[in-house]
Design a protein around this motif. Structure first.
Motif, mmCIF file in Angstrom:
data_model
loop_
_atom_site.group_PDB
_atom_site.id
_atom_site.type_symbol
_atom_site.label_atom_id
_atom_site.label_comp_id
_atom_site.label_asym_id
_atom_site.label_seq_id
_atom_site.Cartn_x
_atom_site.Cartn_y
_atom_site.Cartn_z
ATOM 1 N N ASP A 116 -75.478 -50.670 59.725
ATOM 2 C CA ASP A 116 -75.137 -49.719 58.949
ATOM 3 C C ASP A 116 -73.717 -49.296 59.202
ATOM 4 O O ASP A 116 -73.052 -48.216 59.168
ATOM 5 N N SER A 117 -72.677 -50.119 59.734
ATOM 6 C CA SER A 117 -71.387 -49.849 60.203
ATOM 7 C C SER A 117 -70.506 -51.123 59.773
ATOM 8 O O SER A 117 -70.769 -51.932 59.892
ATOM 9 N N GLU A 118 -69.213 -50.484 59.550
ATOM 10 C CA GLU A 118 -68.180 -51.459 59.365
ATOM 11 C C GLU A 118 -67.419 -51.821 60.525
ATOM 12 O O GLU A 118 -66.461 -52.455 60.685
ATOM 13 N N GLY A 119 -67.912 -50.778 61.526
ATOM 14 C CA GLY A 119 -66.873 -50.964 62.909
ATOM 15 C C GLY A 119 -67.605 -51.887 63.895
ATOM 16 O O GLY A 119 -68.590 -52.045 63.756
ATOM 17 N N TRP A 120 -66.683 -52.286 64.754
ATOM 18 C CA TRP A 120 -67.074 -53.215 65.600
ATOM 19 C C TRP A 120 -67.020 -52.301 67.032
ATOM 20 O O TRP A 120 -66.532 -51.364 67.249
ATOM 21 N N ALA A 121 -68.017 -52.713 67.980
ATOM 22 C CA ALA A 121 -67.903 -52.140 69.375
ATOM 23 C C ALA A 121 -68.320 -53.010 70.584
ATOM 24 O O ALA A 121 -68.879 -54.033 70.160
ATOM 25 N N VAL A 122 -68.143 -52.682 71.704
ATOM 26 C CA VAL A 122 -68.679 -53.447 72.779
ATOM 27 C C VAL A 122 -70.110 -53.219 72.865
ATOM 28 O O VAL A 122 -70.755 -52.003 72.348
ATOM 29 N N PRO A 123 -71.045 -54.307 73.402
ATOM 30 C CA PRO A 123 -72.583 -53.718 73.566
ATOM 31 C C PRO A 123 -72.813 -52.629 74.234
ATOM 32 O O PRO A 123 -72.175 -52.554 75.356
ATOM 33 N N SER A 124 -73.479 -51.818 73.755
ATOM 34 C CA SER A 124 -73.982 -50.661 74.715
ATOM 35 C C SER A 124 -75.292 -50.106 74.164
ATOM 36 O O SER A 124 -75.689 -50.280 73.052
ATOM 37 N N GLY A 125 -75.838 -49.041 74.974
ATOM 38 C CA GLY A 125 -76.928 -48.471 74.692
ATOM 39 C C GLY A 125 -77.533 -47.351 75.686
ATOM 40 O O GLY A 125 -76.788 -47.260 76.752
ATOM 41 N N GLY A 126 -78.519 -46.660 75.388
ATOM 42 C CA GLY A 126 -79.148 -45.622 76.201
ATOM 43 C C GLY A 126 -79.850 -46.199 77.553
ATOM 44 O O GLY A 126 -80.570 -47.044 77.521
ATOM 45 N N ILE A 127 -79.597 -45.509 78.739
ATOM 46 C CA ILE A 127 -80.075 -45.593 79.843
ATOM 47 C C ILE A 127 -81.844 -45.158 79.669
ATOM 48 O O ILE A 127 -82.092 -44.261 79.391
ATOM 49 N N GLU A 128 -82.595 -46.167 80.038
ATOM 50 C CA GLU A 128 -84.089 -45.711 79.863
ATOM 51 C C GLU A 128 -84.459 -45.066 81.345
ATOM 52 O O GLU A 128 -83.733 -45.171 82.312
ATOM 53 N N LYS A 129 -85.729 -44.401 81.469
ATOM 54 C CA LYS A 129 -86.166 -43.641 82.384
ATOM 55 C C LYS A 129 -86.301 -44.657 83.639
ATOM 56 O O LYS A 129 -86.989 -45.793 83.442
ATOM 57 N N GLY A 130 -85.685 -44.389 85.028
ATOM 58 C CA GLY A 130 -86.142 -45.172 85.796
ATOM 59 C C GLY A 130 -85.082 -46.429 85.994
ATOM 60 O O GLY A 130 -85.203 -47.193 86.947
ATOM 61 N N GLU A 131 -84.081 -46.432 85.118
ATOM 62 C CA GLU A 131 -82.862 -47.682 84.854
ATOM 63 C C GLU A 131 -81.882 -47.005 85.450
ATOM 64 O O GLU A 131 -81.259 -45.941 85.280
ATOM 65 N N SER A 132 -80.991 -47.976 86.185
ATOM 66 C CA SER A 132 -79.764 -47.687 86.911
ATOM 67 C C SER A 132 -78.731 -47.940 85.620
ATOM 68 O O SER A 132 -79.185 -48.757 84.607
ATOM 69 N N PRO A 133 -77.485 -47.266 85.628
ATOM 70 C CA PRO A 133 -76.447 -47.645 84.548
ATOM 71 C C PRO A 133 -76.172 -49.205 84.654
ATOM 72 O O PRO A 133 -75.940 -49.910 83.509
ATOM 73 N N GLU A 134 -76.315 -49.921 85.730
ATOM 74 C CA GLU A 134 -76.117 -51.453 85.751
ATOM 75 C C GLU A 134 -77.271 -51.980 85.112
ATOM 76 O O GLU A 134 -76.933 -53.017 84.394
ATOM 77 N N GLU A 135 -78.237 -51.751 85.439
ATOM 78 C CA GLU A 135 -79.669 -52.282 84.896
ATOM 79 C C GLU A 135 -79.698 -52.344 83.163
ATOM 80 O O GLU A 135 -79.838 -53.066 82.442
ATOM 81 N N CYS A 136 -79.291 -50.924 82.876
ATOM 82 C CA CYS A 136 -79.049 -50.500 81.280
ATOM 83 C C CYS A 136 -77.954 -51.716 80.933
ATOM 84 O O CYS A 136 -78.373 -52.094 79.688
ATOM 85 N N CYS A 137 -76.900 -51.831 81.427
ATOM 86 C CA CYS A 137 -75.842 -52.692 80.845
ATOM 87 C C CYS A 137 -76.345 -54.012 80.636
ATOM 88 O O CYS A 137 -76.098 -54.755 79.471
#
Length: 131
Positions: free
Chosen positions: A25-46
């Motif tokens: 739904d986008s014309e734009g590009w971005a680096v892969p990313s997303g929301g941190i899930e419960k019990g997950e560290s930022p590193e694990e989410c990445c």
């Protein structure tokens, strides 16, 4: 105030290209990313988000920055990590079915493409110049 936290992966290959994704739904590009899930560290989410959105297994090398902003009244925190790919891509396996394409982008392409988050452009170029 509501808040949201997520992680993004900056993955640069041996050709000095950055791994980026584009949504349906986008014309734009971005680096892969997303929301941190419960019990997950930022590193694990990445690591999970990069795998889902690009098919690449990665390992976190270092945290590059924390972007804090407010979008539509929501406090948004995004952790940016430098990651290194392990092996080749097994293909996009995005449970939300929102990722259309993943591709490696060169410096000249990064300067030319439309960005989902234009404020990240300078930061991405800085990462390439550090090499």
């Amino acid at each position: 105030m509501d808040s949201w936290s997520g992680s993004a992966g900056i993955c640069i290959n041996e050709h000095k290209e950055i791994l980026m994704i584009k949504g349906f739904d986008s014309e734009g590009w971005a680096v892969p990313s997303g929301g941190i899930e419960k019990g997950e560290s930022p590193e694990e989410c990445c690591v999970r988000e990069v795998k889902e959105e690009t098919g690449y297994d990665v390992k976190v090398i270092e945290q590059l920055k924390l972007k804090e902003t407010t979008i539509k009244g929501i406090q948004v925190k995004t952790y940016y990590f430098k990651v290194e790919k392990i092996g080749e891509s097994s293909g996009i396996n995005n449970p939300d079915r929102i990722i259309a394409e993943a591709d490696w982008k060169s410096i000249s392409e990064i300067k030319a493409i439309r960005h989902t988050y234009p404020e990240d452009l300078i930061f991405l170029l800085e990462q390439l110049e550090r090499l």
